[in-house]
Design a protein around this motif. Structure first.
Motif, PDB file in Angstrom:
ATOM      1  N   LYS A  94       5.102  -0.473  -6.343  1.00  0.00           N
ATOM      2  CA  LYS A  94       4.532  -1.813  -6.539  1.00  0.00           C
ATOM      3  C   LYS A  94       3.274  -1.731  -7.386  1.00  0.00           C
ATOM      4  O   LYS A  94       2.898  -2.711  -8.037  1.00  0.00           O
ATOM      5  CB  LYS A  94       4.165  -2.431  -5.193  1.00  0.00           C
ATOM      6  N   ALA A  95       2.592  -0.600  -7.346  1.00  0.00           N
ATOM      7  CA  ALA A  95       1.338  -0.455  -8.084  1.00  0.00           C
ATOM      8  C   ALA A  95       1.071   1.019  -8.315  1.00  0.00           C
ATOM      9  O   ALA A  95       1.616   1.879  -7.615  1.00  0.00           O
ATOM     10  CB  ALA A  95       0.184  -1.072  -7.298  1.00  0.00           C
ATOM     11  N   VAL A 109       9.261   7.687  -5.816  1.00  0.00           N
ATOM     12  CA  VAL A 109       9.100   6.220  -5.726  1.00  0.00           C
ATOM     13  C   VAL A 109       8.748   5.663  -7.102  1.00  0.00           C
ATOM     14  O   VAL A 109       9.282   4.629  -7.531  1.00  0.00           O
ATOM     15  CB  VAL A 109       8.002   5.869  -4.687  1.00  0.00           C
ATOM     16  N   ASN A 123       0.828  -1.207   0.000  1.00  0.00           N
ATOM     17  CA  ASN A 123       0.000   0.000   0.000  1.00  0.00           C
ATOM     18  C   ASN A 123       0.861   1.255   0.000  1.00  0.00           C
ATOM     19  O   ASN A 123       0.574   2.224  -0.696  1.00  0.00           O
ATOM     20  CB  ASN A 123      -0.925  -0.012   1.223  1.00  0.00           C
ATOM     21  N   LEU A 134       3.786   1.505  -1.209  1.00  0.00           N
ATOM     22  CA  LEU A 134       4.468   1.634  -2.500  1.00  0.00           C
ATOM     23  C   LEU A 134       3.474   1.714  -3.664  1.00  0.00           C
ATOM     24  O   LEU A 134       3.848   1.531  -4.809  1.00  0.00           O
ATOM     25  CB  LEU A 134       5.432   0.451  -2.692  1.00  0.00           C
ATOM     26  N   THR A 135       2.220   1.983  -3.364  1.00  0.00           N
ATOM     27  CA  THR A 135       1.220   2.231  -4.414  1.00  0.00           C
ATOM     28  C   THR A 135       1.021   3.733  -4.517  1.00  0.00           C
ATOM     29  O   THR A 135       0.692   4.386  -3.538  1.00  0.00           O
ATOM     30  CB  THR A 135      -0.121   1.555  -4.060  1.00  0.00           C
ATOM     31  N   VAL A 136       1.294   4.263  -5.743  1.00  0.00           N
ATOM     32  CA  VAL A 136       1.177   5.719  -5.929  1.00  0.00           C
ATOM     33  C   VAL A 136      -0.122   6.045  -6.641  1.00  0.00           C
ATOM     34  O   VAL A 136      -0.687   5.237  -7.340  1.00  0.00           O
ATOM     35  CB  VAL A 136       2.379   6.283  -6.703  1.00  0.00           C
ATOM     36  N   ARG A 148      -2.289   3.711  -9.180  1.00  0.00           N
ATOM     37  CA  ARG A 148      -3.747   3.848  -9.311  1.00  0.00           C
ATOM     38  C   ARG A 148      -4.057   4.431 -10.686  1.00  0.00           C
ATOM     39  O   ARG A 148      -3.275   5.224 -11.222  1.00  0.00           O
ATOM     40  CB  ARG A 148      -4.291   4.770  -8.222  1.00  0.00           C
TER      41      ARG A 148
END
Lengths: 180, 74
Positions: free
Chosen positions: B41-42, B34, A176, A178-180, B44
């Motif tokens: 990792k993902a 990042v 979470n 590392l989710t942008v 949106r």
């Protein structure tokens, strides 16, 4: 959003109160461990004094009638008290390190796993202690108070399950973050 | 990971800095960094949408798939 913020603040306050209680428990258990250790050592030097220091009368009877069993039971009691102190110390570390913004940390997982192992160790020590008491009751006809094993087994199991859930939580939280 | 983010390439083409892009997109510098360094990792869809609007490009210009066996082992 206001309800979430209010609930978050309440949780933080509750954790602070729990931290204070954890300190009180830690100090109490440490004093108890110190008292048991000192009583045991004093009883080896001068058996008459130990019953005056704390509630040692049952064990004093055992010391007179079965010294070997007394050393064994006394040692187990000391180790058991020490394990309880260490468990409360882990609880302090957990409560001092928890941050509600990101509660799932590898350190928390390690502490929870350690706590579960120590709960199970406490159950094992309690089992040995109770087994010794059974022999003492049979051989010397002295009755001593047993230690309840079930609570430590259940707590150990519960905390271990919690540690595994937290481990998964760390993975989800990292993803979470590392989710942008 | 086999997905490469070519954000720095598109930023150089459009001559836009990271801080300017972060203001346009509404992401923090840390989060954009990042993404730029390939540690994400993902992503949106809303973020991808905002970046594509800011850089006037397609998602394919930003994301690239490589079938590198070394990267697959990671």
């Amino acid at each position: 959003m206001n309800a979430i913020t209010s609930s978050y603040t309440k949780t933080q306050q509750l954790l602070k109160v729990m931290y204070v209680f954890a300190w009180i428990v830690f100090i109490g258990l440490s004093i108890n461990f110190g008292a048991v250790l000192i009583c045991f050592i004093v009883s080896l030097i001068n058996p008459a004094i130990a019953p005056k220091l704390m509630d040692w009368s049952q064990l004093a009877t055992l010391q007179e009638q079965g010294p070997l069993q007394y050393y064994s039971v006394g040692s187990l009691l000391i180790v058991f008290s020490l394990v309880k102190v260490y468990l409360s110390q882990i609880m302090l570390q957990l409560l001092s390190g928890v941050k509600m913004q990101s509660p799932f940390t590898p350190k928390t997982v390690r502490l929870l796993e350690k706590m579960s192992y120590f709960f199970l160790s406490a159950a094992a020590i309690a089992y040995l202690y109770n087994t010794q008491l059974a022999y003492i009751r049979k051989d010397l006809n002295i009755s001593l108070d047993k230690i309840s094993i079930e609570q430590f087994l259940i707590l150990g199991g519960l905390v271990f399950i919690l540690s595994q859930i937290f481990k998964r939580g760390v993975e989800i939280q990292t993803e979470n973050e590392l989710t942008v | 990971m086999a997905i490469i983010v070519n954000l720095d390439v598109m930023m150089a083409r459009r001559k836009i800095s990271l801080s300017e892009l972060s203001e346009k997109v509404g992401l923090t510098l840390a989060n954009l960094s990042v993404l730029k360094t390939g540690k994400a990792k993902a992503i949106r869809f809303s973020t991808l949408d905002a970046i594509c609007r800011a850089l006037e490009c397609q998602p394919g210009d930003l994301l690239e798939f490589t079938n590198d066996p070394m990267e697959e082992d990671e």
